[in-house]
Design an enzyme around this catalytic site. Structure first.
Site, PDB file in Angstrom:
ATOM      1  N   ASP A 104     -70.453 -67.359  30.718  1.00  0.00           N
ATOM      2  CA  ASP A 104     -70.167 -66.044  31.282  1.00  0.00           C
ATOM      3  C   ASP A 104     -68.821 -65.598  30.747  1.00  0.00           C
ATOM      4  O   ASP A 104     -67.854 -66.364  30.759  1.00  0.00           O
ATOM      5  CB  ASP A 104     -70.120 -66.104  32.812  1.00  0.00           C
ATOM      6  N   GLU A 154     -65.558 -61.954  40.391  1.00  0.00           N
ATOM      7  CA  GLU A 154     -66.128 -62.569  39.193  1.00  0.00           C
ATOM      8  C   GLU A 154     -65.052 -63.178  38.304  1.00  0.00           C
ATOM      9  O   GLU A 154     -65.218 -64.267  37.770  1.00  0.00           O
ATOM     10  CB  GLU A 154     -66.953 -61.544  38.404  1.00  0.00           C
TER      11      GLU A 154
END
Length: 148
Positions: A71, A54
């Site tokens: 994000d 991620e």
């Protein structure tokens, strides 16, 4: 001369938010102390693998998505649903400012990730985990890190 000093101070404040990129083992220890190993059935290897894919363990990672949301942080937690960026339509299920997810102190990010695991379909929230970690042998992710 005062103006130059003030400008220098402002410059330090603006660039003061340097990114922290953790090592795999340092992160494994932090995650283990935070109770992530086997949290909701997910081993420590799952968490370390997911964080790598991620954010590459970068606490200040930010990704702007097509819908305008962002994000944030080591877990790439989305601003629209999970944290407050300043817009009214945001749901802020974690009851945290998005800026708290991009600090070296991972407490808020970990608490929010735990909430995501509970309120969604486990780690399926994270595409990096689904693509690179799901269904794989993940014990090597904590190998050599002195965590049980």
């Amino acid at each position: 001369m005062k103006a130059a000093g003030i400008l220098a101070l402002i410059g330090c404040l603006i660039t003061g938010a340097e990114s922290k990129v953790y090592t795999r083992c340092k992160l494994a220890k932090i995650f283990a102390r935070a109770g992530l190993d086997n949290y909701m059935g997910f081993s420590l290897g799952n968490w370390i693998c997911m964080a790598y894919y991620e954010s590459h363990y970068n606490t200040t990672a930010q990704t702007v998505l097509d819908d305008g949301s962002i994000d944030y942080g080591i877990f790439q937690i989305n601003s629209f649903t999970w944290c407050r960026q300043a817009k009214q339509q945001e749901k802020n299920h974690c009851h945290v400012a998005c800026s708290a997810l991009i600090t070296d102190d991972l407490t808020d990010a970990i608490l929010c990730a735990k909430k995501i695991i509970k309120e969604t379909q486990g780690m399926n929230y994270w595409q990096g985990w689904k693509k690179h970690c799901e269904g794989r042998e993940l014990s090597d992710w904590k190998k050599g890190c002195e965590v049980s």
